[in-house]
Design a protein around this motif. Structure first.
Motif, PDB file in Angstrom:
ATOM      1  N   GLY A  44      42.701  60.919  44.507  1.00 12.51           N
ATOM      2  CA  GLY A  44      42.482  62.157  43.867  1.00 12.51           C
ATOM      3  C   GLY A  44      42.530  62.207  42.743  1.00 12.51           C
ATOM      4  N   HIS A  45      41.872  61.467  41.990  1.00 10.11           N
ATOM      5  CA  HIS A  45      41.942  61.603  40.562  1.00 10.11           C
ATOM      6  C   HIS A  45      40.428  61.092  40.246  1.00 10.11           C
ATOM      7  CE1 HIS A  45      45.772  60.633  40.182  1.00 10.11           C
ATOM      8  NE2 HIS A  45      46.436  61.003  39.017  1.00 10.11           N
ATOM      9  N   THR A  46      39.859  62.265  39.098  1.00  9.89           N
ATOM     10  CA  THR A  46      38.605  62.139  38.335  1.00  9.89           C
ATOM     11  C   THR A  46      38.626  63.177  37.182  1.00  9.89           C
ATOM     12  OG1 THR A  46      36.342  62.862  39.546  1.00  9.89           O
ATOM     13  CG2 THR A  46      38.392  64.624  39.630  1.00  9.89           C
ATOM     14  N   ILE A  47      37.867  62.092  36.594  1.00 12.31           N
ATOM     15  CA  ILE A  47      37.024  62.328  35.035  1.00 12.31           C
ATOM     16  C   ILE A  47      35.993  62.845  35.185  1.00 12.31           C
ATOM     17  CG2 ILE A  47      36.793  61.457  33.213  1.00 12.31           C
ATOM     18  CD1 ILE A  47      37.319  58.149  34.237  1.00 12.31           C
ATOM     19  N   VAL A  48      36.596  64.580  34.591  1.00 17.48           N
ATOM     20  CA  VAL A  48      35.864  65.628  34.182  1.00 17.48           C
ATOM     21  C   VAL A  48      35.133  66.355  33.131  1.00 17.48           C
ATOM     22  CG1 VAL A  48      35.698  67.250  36.762  1.00 17.48           C
ATOM     23  CG2 VAL A  48      37.604  67.216  34.347  1.00 17.48           C
ATOM     24  N   PRO A  49      34.362  66.623  32.420  1.00 14.14           N
ATOM     25  CA  PRO A  49      33.842  66.922  30.949  1.00 14.14           C
ATOM     26  C   PRO A  49      34.515  68.317  30.866  1.00 14.14           C
ATOM     27  CG  PRO A  49      32.085  67.006  32.467  1.00 14.14           C
ATOM     28  CD  PRO A  49      32.943  66.888  32.760  1.00 14.14           C
ATOM     29  N   LEU A  50      35.390  68.874  29.535  1.00 12.84           N
ATOM     30  CA  LEU A  50      36.001  70.003  29.194  1.00 12.84           C
ATOM     31  C   LEU A  50      35.422  70.753  28.574  1.00 12.84           C
ATOM     32  CD1 LEU A  50      39.476  69.196  29.224  1.00 12.84           C
ATOM     33  CD2 LEU A  50      38.679  69.809  31.105  1.00 12.84           C
ATOM     34  N   SER A  51      34.975  70.667  26.752  1.00 11.00           N
ATOM     35  CA  SER A  51      34.718  71.171  26.513  1.00 11.00           C
ATOM     36  C   SER A  51      32.549  69.863  25.615  1.00 11.00           C
ATOM     37  CB  SER A  51      34.998  71.455  25.367  1.00 11.00           C
ATOM     38  OG  SER A  51      35.758  70.484  24.690  1.00 11.00           O
ATOM     39  N   LEU A  52      31.576  70.580  25.218  1.00 10.94           N
ATOM     40  CA  LEU A  52      31.077  69.989  24.663  1.00 10.94           C
ATOM     41  C   LEU A  52      30.747  70.312  22.909  1.00 10.94           C
ATOM     42  CD1 LEU A  52      28.875  67.804  24.857  1.00 10.94           C
ATOM     43  CD2 LEU A  52      27.513  69.353  25.209  1.00 10.94           C
ATOM     44  N   TYR A  53      30.936  69.319  22.038  1.00 11.21           N
ATOM     45  CA  TYR A  53      31.158  70.677  20.685  1.00 11.21           C
ATOM     46  C   TYR A  53      30.915  69.337  19.670  1.00 11.21           C
ATOM     47  CZ  TYR A  53      35.099  67.904  20.566  1.00 11.21           C
ATOM     48  OH  TYR A  53      36.355  67.017  21.277  1.00 11.21           O
ATOM     49  N   PHE A  54      30.514  69.595  18.152  1.00 13.66           N
ATOM     50  CA  PHE A  54      29.795  68.939  17.698  1.00 13.66           C
ATOM     51  C   PHE A  54      30.860  69.155  15.975  1.00 13.66           C
ATOM     52  CE2 PHE A  54      25.233  70.355  18.151  1.00 13.66           C
ATOM     53  CZ  PHE A  54      25.120  68.667  18.082  1.00 13.66           C
ATOM     54  N   LYS A  55      31.869  68.231  16.039  1.00 20.84           N
ATOM     55  CA  LYS A  55      32.717  67.125  15.038  1.00 20.84           C
ATOM     56  C   LYS A  55      32.301  66.731  13.924  1.00 20.84           C
ATOM     57  CE  LYS A  55      37.605  65.577  14.722  1.00 20.84           C
ATOM     58  NZ  LYS A  55      37.867  65.012  15.606  1.00 20.84           N
ATOM     59  N   ASP A  56      32.021  66.905  12.600  1.00 20.31           N
ATOM     60  CA  ASP A  56      31.560  67.514  11.416  1.00 20.31           C
ATOM     61  C   ASP A  56      30.070  66.350  11.537  1.00 20.31           C
ATOM     62  OD1 ASP A  56      33.660  67.400  10.064  1.00 20.31           O
ATOM     63  OD2 ASP A  56      34.593  66.164  10.616  1.00 20.31           O
ATOM     64  N   GLY A  57      29.226  67.520  11.797  1.00 24.90           N
ATOM     65  CA  GLY A  57      27.827  67.202  12.669  1.00 24.90           C
ATOM     66  C   GLY A  57      27.813  66.625  13.179  1.00 24.90           C
ATOM     67  N   ARG A  58      28.405  65.850  13.942  1.00 24.87           N
ATOM     68  CA  ARG A  58      28.678  64.510  15.329  1.00 24.87           C
ATOM     69  C   ARG A  58      28.334  65.360  16.095  1.00 24.87           C
ATOM     70  NH1 ARG A  58      27.147  59.636  13.003  1.00 24.87           N
ATOM     71  NH2 ARG A  58      28.154  59.367  10.735  1.00 24.87           N
ATOM     72  N   ALA A  59      28.082  64.633  17.655  1.00 28.18           N
ATOM     73  CA  ALA A  59      28.221  65.397  18.709  1.00 28.18           C
ATOM     74  C   ALA A  59      29.512  64.896  19.631  1.00 28.18           C
ATOM     75  CB  ALA A  59      26.961  65.288  19.832  1.00 28.18           C
ATOM     76  N   LYS A  60      29.939  65.741  19.841  1.00 27.58           N
ATOM     77  CA  LYS A  60      31.036  64.991  20.687  1.00 27.58           C
ATOM     78  C   LYS A  60      31.752  66.049  22.023  1.00 27.58           C
ATOM     79  CE  LYS A  60      33.235  62.653  17.611  1.00 27.58           C
ATOM     80  NZ  LYS A  60      33.055  61.303  17.566  1.00 27.58           N
ATOM     81  N   VAL A  61      32.418  64.956  23.893  1.00 26.81           N
ATOM     82  CA  VAL A  61      32.724  65.671  24.220  1.00 26.81           C
ATOM     83  C   VAL A  61      34.026  65.406  24.852  1.00 26.81           C
ATOM     84  CG1 VAL A  61      31.771  63.940  26.034  1.00 26.81           C
ATOM     85  CG2 VAL A  61      31.788  65.689  27.211  1.00 26.81           C
ATOM     86  N   GLU A  62      34.485  66.166  25.411  1.00 28.60           N
ATOM     87  CA  GLU A  62      36.354  66.617  25.304  1.00 28.60           C
ATOM     88  C   GLU A  62      36.207  66.176  26.812  1.00 28.60           C
ATOM     89  OE1 GLU A  62      41.024  67.717  25.493  1.00 28.60           O
ATOM     90  OE2 GLU A  62      38.937  69.681  24.593  1.00 28.60           O
ATOM     91  N   ILE A  63      36.584  65.114  27.595  1.00 29.63           N
ATOM     92  CA  ILE A  63      36.940  64.770  28.754  1.00 29.63           C
ATOM     93  C   ILE A  63      37.955  65.126  29.565  1.00 29.63           C
ATOM     94  CG2 ILE A  63      34.589  63.191  28.919  1.00 29.63           C
ATOM     95  CD1 ILE A  63      35.783  60.458  29.143  1.00 29.63           C
ATOM     96  N   ALA A  64      38.720  65.067  30.452  1.00 26.20           N
ATOM     97  CA  ALA A  64      39.953  64.983  31.298  1.00 26.20           C
ATOM     98  C   ALA A  64      40.021  64.230  32.019  1.00 26.20           C
ATOM     99  CB  ALA A  64      40.274  65.872  31.893  1.00 26.20           C
ATOM    100  N   LEU A  65      40.989  63.527  32.913  1.00 28.50           N
ATOM    101  CA  LEU A  65      41.594  62.601  33.746  1.00 28.50           C
ATOM    102  C   LEU A  65      41.913  64.123  34.602  1.00 28.50           C
ATOM    103  CD1 LEU A  65      41.642  60.213  35.391  1.00 28.50           C
ATOM    104  CD2 LEU A  65      44.253  59.849  34.593  1.00 28.50           C
ATOM    105  N   ALA A  66      41.565  64.187  35.436  1.00 30.85           N
ATOM    106  CA  ALA A  66      42.657  64.865  36.070  1.00 30.85           C
ATOM    107  C   ALA A  66      42.536  64.224  38.129  1.00 30.85           C
ATOM    108  CB  ALA A  66      40.680  66.582  36.487  1.00 30.85           C
TER     109      ALA A  66
END
Length: 161
Positions: free
Chosen positions: A103-125
């Motif tokens: 029942g567990h999966t990993i999903v992306p929550l948000s995509l953003y630039f942090k201090d000029g670098r592309a980052k993605v926030e992922i979650a164990l859900a």
């Protein structure tokens, strides 16, 4: 050129918070091509169908739509290619162990630039059942109504004092 500071949101996956119970979140870097970065700087991306998979001890982001860069040439990227996530080895191993549970999966929550670098926030859900979704919506609505009543009472008190 001045270096960027702060966090600039590109895309959010609101559906993930509705469909899943978020257990743990991680911030990851992304391996991108030049045209992908330019397209993201224009604020164009969609995380709706995205998911993360761990293959041979590497984390990969699938089904995230980054449209082709309009001024790109033959070097343009494909819109839904898999993208490598940059994480520490211990984090990847921990995610892989937990994601294998039922029942567990990993999903992306948000995509953003942090201090000029592309980052993605992922979650164990963990996937929600239909009644869990209804319960969450009911709780949000109750909270909204409570806040409305409280603010109305405060407005009334300010008016009479």
């Amino acid at each position: 050129m001045a270096k960027e500071k702060g966090r600039k949101l590109i895309a959010q996956n609101k559906k993930a918070r509705h469909d899943y119970t978020i257990l743990d979140t991680y911030e990851c870097g992304l391996v991108l091509t030049g045209t992908e970065v330019k397209s993201l700087r224009q604020g164009r991306a969609s995380l709706v169908d995205g998911f993360v998979s761990v293959e041979s001890r590497e984390a990969w982001l699938y089904n995230v739509h980054v449209p082709e860069y309009s001024q790109g040439t033959w070097t343009n990227h494909s819109a839904r290619r898999k993208r490598k996530l940059l994480m520490h080895r211990e984090e990847i191993d921990k995610l892989e162990r937990k994601a294998e549970e039922s029942g567990h999966t990993i999903v992306p929550l948000s995509l953003y630039f942090k201090d000029g670098r592309a980052k993605v926030e992922i979650a164990l859900a963990k996937g929600k059942k239909e009644y869990d979704k209804r319960q969450t919506m009911r709780e949000k609505q109750d909270t909204r109504e409570t806040n409305r009543v409280i603010s109305a009472i405060r407005r009334k008190q300010r008016g009479t004092v």
